[in-house]
Design a protein around this motif. Structure first.
Motif, mmCIF file in Angstrom:
data_model
loop_
_atom_site.group_PDB
_atom_site.id
_atom_site.type_symbol
_atom_site.label_atom_id
_atom_site.label_comp_id
_atom_site.label_asym_id
_atom_site.label_seq_id
_atom_site.Cartn_x
_atom_site.Cartn_y
_atom_site.Cartn_z
ATOM 1 N N GLY A 121 -4.149 2.541 11.914
ATOM 2 C CA GLY A 121 -2.715 2.488 12.177
ATOM 3 C C GLY A 121 -1.931 3.293 11.152
ATOM 4 O O GLY A 121 -0.990 4.025 11.498
ATOM 5 N N ILE A 122 -2.342 3.187 9.903
ATOM 6 C CA ILE A 122 -1.641 3.915 8.833
ATOM 7 C C ILE A 122 -1.822 5.421 9.001
ATOM 8 O O ILE A 122 -0.872 6.200 8.891
ATOM 9 C CB ILE A 122 -2.153 3.425 7.453
ATOM 10 N N GLN A 123 -3.052 5.838 9.337
ATOM 11 C CA GLN A 123 -3.294 7.279 9.524
ATOM 12 C C GLN A 123 -2.478 7.801 10.717
ATOM 13 O O GLN A 123 -1.945 8.910 10.673
ATOM 14 C CB GLN A 123 -4.786 7.550 9.767
ATOM 15 N N SER A 124 -2.372 6.997 11.750
ATOM 16 C CA SER A 124 -1.610 7.407 12.923
ATOM 17 C C SER A 124 -0.125 7.553 12.569
ATOM 18 O O SER A 124 0.544 8.496 13.002
ATOM 19 C CB SER A 124 -1.836 6.376 14.033
ATOM 20 N N THR A 125 0.383 6.619 11.763
ATOM 21 C CA THR A 125 1.790 6.712 11.351
ATOM 22 C C THR A 125 2.018 7.932 10.467
ATOM 23 O O THR A 125 3.037 8.627 10.582
ATOM 24 C CB THR A 125 2.201 5.422 10.601
ATOM 25 N N LEU A 126 1.057 8.206 9.566
ATOM 26 C CA LEU A 126 1.189 9.394 8.712
ATOM 27 C C LEU A 126 1.208 10.670 9.552
ATOM 28 O O LEU A 126 1.980 11.599 9.281
ATOM 29 C CB LEU A 126 0.036 9.454 7.702
ATOM 30 N N SER A 127 0.384 10.709 10.603
ATOM 31 C CA SER A 127 0.383 11.881 11.490
ATOM 32 C C SER A 127 1.723 12.012 12.203
ATOM 33 O O SER A 127 2.256 13.116 12.357
ATOM 34 C CB SER A 127 -0.721 11.754 12.553
ATOM 35 N N ARG A 128 2.257 10.871 12.636
ATOM 36 C CA ARG A 128 3.578 10.901 13.286
ATOM 37 C C ARG A 128 4.619 11.464 12.338
ATOM 38 O O ARG A 128 5.477 12.267 12.721
ATOM 39 C CB ARG A 128 4.002 9.479 13.688
ATOM 40 N N LEU A 129 4.541 11.041 11.077
ATOM 41 C CA LEU A 129 5.517 11.516 10.083
ATOM 42 C C LEU A 129 5.395 13.033 9.889
ATOM 43 O O LEU A 129 6.400 13.748 9.873
ATOM 44 C CB LEU A 129 5.320 10.782 8.753
ATOM 45 N N MET A 168 0.847 -1.193 0.000
ATOM 46 C CA MET A 168 0.000 0.000 0.000
ATOM 47 C C MET A 168 0.891 1.255 0.000
ATOM 48 O O MET A 168 1.782 1.376 0.824
ATOM 49 C CB MET A 168 -0.880 -0.011 1.249
ATOM 50 N N THR A 169 0.652 2.161 -0.934
ATOM 51 C CA THR A 169 1.508 3.344 -1.043
ATOM 52 C C THR A 169 0.689 4.623 -0.841
ATOM 53 O O THR A 169 -0.437 4.728 -1.323
ATOM 54 C CB THR A 169 2.181 3.387 -2.432
ATOM 55 N N PHE A 170 1.265 5.545 -0.101
ATOM 56 C CA PHE A 170 0.638 6.854 0.111
ATOM 57 C C PHE A 170 1.605 7.950 -0.344
ATOM 58 O O PHE A 170 2.816 7.726 -0.383
ATOM 59 C CB PHE A 170 0.335 7.077 1.602
ATOM 60 N N THR A 171 1.053 9.097 -0.670
ATOM 61 C CA THR A 171 1.912 10.213 -1.070
ATOM 62 C C THR A 171 1.599 11.435 -0.214
ATOM 63 O O THR A 171 0.432 11.763 0.014
ATOM 64 C CB THR A 171 1.688 10.558 -2.555
ATOM 65 N N LEU A 172 2.660 12.077 0.282
ATOM 66 C CA LEU A 172 2.501 13.343 1.006
ATOM 67 C C LEU A 172 3.277 14.416 0.265
ATOM 68 O O LEU A 172 4.313 14.125 -0.352
ATOM 69 C CB LEU A 172 3.056 13.237 2.430
ATOM 70 N N GLN A 173 2.792 15.651 0.337
ATOM 71 C CA GLN A 173 3.513 16.758 -0.297
ATOM 72 C C GLN A 173 3.847 17.812 0.750
ATOM 73 O O GLN A 173 3.041 18.091 1.636
ATOM 74 C CB GLN A 173 2.649 17.382 -1.386
ATOM 75 N N PHE A 174 5.040 18.392 0.640
ATOM 76 C CA PHE A 174 5.463 19.450 1.561
ATOM 77 C C PHE A 174 5.946 20.647 0.741
ATOM 78 O O PHE A 174 6.740 20.478 -0.202
ATOM 79 C CB PHE A 174 6.598 18.962 2.464
ATOM 80 N N GLY A 188 5.805 -1.793 8.323
ATOM 81 C CA GLY A 188 5.593 -2.326 9.668
ATOM 82 C C GLY A 188 4.458 -3.337 9.706
ATOM 83 O O GLY A 188 3.798 -3.598 8.692
ATOM 84 N N LYS A 189 4.229 -3.886 10.898
ATOM 85 C CA LYS A 189 3.189 -4.902 11.052
ATOM 86 C C LYS A 189 1.791 -4.285 10.979
ATOM 87 O O LYS A 189 0.841 -4.911 10.528
ATOM 88 C CB LYS A 189 3.356 -5.609 12.404
ATOM 89 N N GLU A 190 1.679 -3.039 11.440
ATOM 90 C CA GLU A 190 0.378 -2.379 11.515
ATOM 91 C C GLU A 190 -0.087 -1.939 10.138
ATOM 92 O O GLU A 190 0.473 -1.024 9.532
ATOM 93 C CB GLU A 190 0.503 -1.161 12.450
ATOM 94 N N LYS A 191 -1.125 -2.599 9.589
ATOM 95 C CA LYS A 191 -1.598 -2.265 8.238
ATOM 96 C C LYS A 191 -3.046 -1.756 8.253
ATOM 97 O O LYS A 191 -3.632 -1.540 7.195
ATOM 98 C CB LYS A 191 -1.534 -3.512 7.336
ATOM 99 N N SER A 192 -3.659 -1.601 9.443
ATOM 100 C CA SER A 192 -5.052 -1.144 9.473
ATOM 101 C C SER A 192 -5.111 0.330 9.064
ATOM 102 O O SER A 192 -4.121 1.064 9.178
ATOM 103 C CB SER A 192 -5.619 -1.306 10.885
#
Lengths: 108, 495
Positions: free
Chosen positions: A54-62, A1-7, A47-51
């Motif tokens: 979980g993904i939204q939480s990781t994106l927020s951390r990033l 699963m791939t996501f894209t962020l822009q800065f 990572g193991k977390e694929k829900s």
């Protein structure tokens, strides 16, 4: 699963984004490119977390990590003269800096 | 003529308020890391720390923090900024930074002599020992010991500690006697470069006797022994013929204290999976035996420990749970009036709360390998640290720096591998460490990362060393911030 962020490159440094991706490299892999005036980060979750949650939480951390890293860049730049001054003064008479030790005869 | 006042007018204290067009303070170098979802830990260039809300740190960095706020006053007091009232801050920081780094110039202070690999125990987690009577193959020779001693005495450090390890070091007690006498003779004959000598024998005490203790008394030698906890646990961890390791250790401790004094005998414990659910009982064992503290150690990822799957039997998080539970219990004992400390926490707290570096090899940057401690192995090989020789026993001689009979001091200490490891692992230049607020308290440990990741630096998001130490740093700071009793107690441990 791939996501894209822009800065926005006017606000964020490429180094700050690089460091943020590195810090989260145990759970994601980021590929950074530049398009127009934006940094584009293609993110693959490793990572193991694929829900979804979980993904939204990781994106927020990033995103928060990019903010932190960007602020660190600013602080580092602003404090560079005093950092160098303090370090030079701290070691000025230790004899650890070869040229100085020879110049003032402290280590002869 | 205007009246003099002891007090500044209100406008003075309002300087720096957000309604002022220009911020009137300058930032001094600092780092910050997340403590929890709402707070950062900030550390300045001398390693002093402050906890502040995330909002305050962002406001501070952007020059929007009012000079009347409590955070601003704390930041000024701890040298995170200069303003009209704190012009001396850079000078004070420099002095503290110099004090913190003083030890670097001393170079190697701890010299470990592995006088034999032979041991009468057969501990399954032991990294190095041999059950063998073959003295020729597993004992250091007199020639090797003399050459190692000559290297030790070349160290620029005024304070030299010689530590004798094994196997069971006392199985080659004659060599220990020789080295101690020779070191003292060397000192007497070289008045220009005299050292303050210290001697430590690391022993399980199973074969201690009055003759050995008499020698220790005469030469002011201290004993470092092993005590893993209550009898069942200790004997399970440390099998030997007769199944009496615990009994011998306890009797040996008493016997040694009777001759040498209580403060001359210390003990170390090893954590195994069997230890994890009985940290209170382990601590009680130390309290009952009149020790003033305990070092709750993680198991080293080397040697037989890995071969026998002891190491992988528990992960870092399980060890951290064990450690925190133990530390909480020790704090509780102190609340009840029992003075007792945890030595690893005390070492870190010394780094956090004073300008002194305790010189603990694993928590040094540049790394403490060879620069803080060095190992002369039973076969004359020189290793950069105790862990480096354990790695060698597993077949990886990456950190072998030379041989006492074949290489000079210069060749050993300017060894390419050593210099590469010191340079590459320098924490201030390592990804993530360079920005980490806890870097002043942490260390490089290239041997651990080489052993675990095949890389001198390792990727910190995956590093157990990083995970373990970061968690401890955060726990210690959080405890001090939330409990005044703990802060007072930790200050005592630090000083």
């Amino acid at each position: 699963m791939t996501f894209t962020l822009q800065f926005d490159a006017n606000i964020y440094s490429g180094l700050a984004i690089e460091k943020a991706c590195y810090r989260l490299s145990d759970v994601l892999a980021g590929v950074i490119s530049k398009k127009d005036n934006n940094y584009v980060v293609d993110i693959t979750f490793t990572g193991k977390e694929k829900s979804e949650e979980g993904i939204q939480s990781t994106l927020s951390r990033l995103k928060n990590e990019v903010l932190d890293q960007n602020l660190r860049e600013k602080i580092k730049l602003e404090t560079e003269p005093s950092r160098n001054l303090i370090l030079a003064y701290a070691f000025s008479r230790t004899g650890l800096i070869a040229n100085e030790a020879t110049a003032d005869g402290a280590n002869e | 003529m205007g009246r003099m006042s002891k007090f500044q007018p209100m406008t003075f204290y309002n300087r720096g308020q957000s309604n002022q067009p220009l911020a009137n303070y300058q930032l001094l170098p600092f780092k910050f890391s997340e403590l929890d979802h709402s707070r950062y830990v900030m550390t300045n260039i001398a390693g002093e720390y402050l906890v502040a809300s995330k909002e305050d740190v962002h406001a501070f960095a952007n020059h929007n923090l009012p000079s009347t706020s409590a955070t601003y006053i704390n930041l000024r007091a701890r040298h995170f900024l200069t303003d009209a009232h704190s012009k001396m801050a850079p000078d004070l920081l420099a002095i503290k930074l110099r004090t913190r780094n003083e030890r670097l110039a001393d170079f190697t202070g701890l010299h470990i002599f592995v006088v034999t690999l032979r041991c009468e125990h057969s501990c399954p987690y032991c990294q190095v020992s041999r059950q063998s009577e073959d003295k020729d193959s597993f004992d250091m020779t007199i020639d090797q010991a003399n050459a190692a001693l000559a290297l030790a005495m070349r160290s620029p450090s005024k304070n030299i500690k010689l530590e004798f390890q094994g196997g069971e070091s006392l199985l080659n007690f004659d060599l220990i006697k020789h080295i101690v006498v020779e070191a003292k003779r060397f000192n007497a004959e070289n008045s220009d470069s005299q050292k303050n000598l210290g001697f430590v024998i690391a022993t399980n005490l199973a074969v201690i006797n009055d003759e050995i203790l008499g020698f220790c008394k005469e030469h002011d030698i201290v004993i470092s022994t092993s005590l893993d906890g209550p009898k069942d646990l200790h004997n399970k961890n440390r099998p030997r013929p007769g199944h009496d390791s615990y009994q011998r250790a306890i009797e040996g401790i008493k016997q040694s204290r009777n001759v040498l004094g209580r403060d001359k005998v210390s003990a170390l414990m090893t954590t195994t999976e069997a230890s994890l659910n009985q940290v209170e009982a382990i601590i009680d064992e130390y309290v009952e035996n009149n020790f003033n503290g305990i070092f709750l150690r993680p198991l080293s990822p080397y040697g037989f420990a890995i071969k026998t799957k002891f190491y992988r039997a528990y992960n870092t998080q399980r060890w951290l749970d064990f450690y925190v539970k133990g530390l909480d219990y020790i704090i509780e004992l102190n609340r009840q009036g029992i003075e007792f400390r945890e030595h690893y926490a005390a070492t870190i707290l010394t780094k956090m709360l004073t300008s002194t570096d305790p010189g603990y090899v694993d928590l040094m940057s540049p790394a403490g390998i060879a620069t803080g401690a060095i190992v002369y192995n039973y076969d004359g090989a020189v290793y950069a640290s105790d862990e480096a020789r354990m790695l060698a026993e597993m077949g990886d001689k990456k950190f072998k720096l030379g041989h006492v009979l074949e290489n000079s001091y210069e060749e050993i200490f300017l060894n390419e591998t050593l210099l590469e490891a010191l340079e590459d692992s320098f924490a201030q230049s390592v990804p993530m460490c360079t920005d980490c607020a806890f870097e002043p308290y942490c260390g490089a440990d290239p041997v651990f990362h080489w052993g675990q990741h095949g890389d001198l630096v390792g990727r910190k998001p995956d590093s157990e060393f990083c995970q373990r130490n970061m968690s401890i740093f955060k726990y210690l700071i959080d405890s001090m911030e939330s409990d005044k009793f703990v802060r007072t107690l930790f200050l005592r441990w630090a000083n």
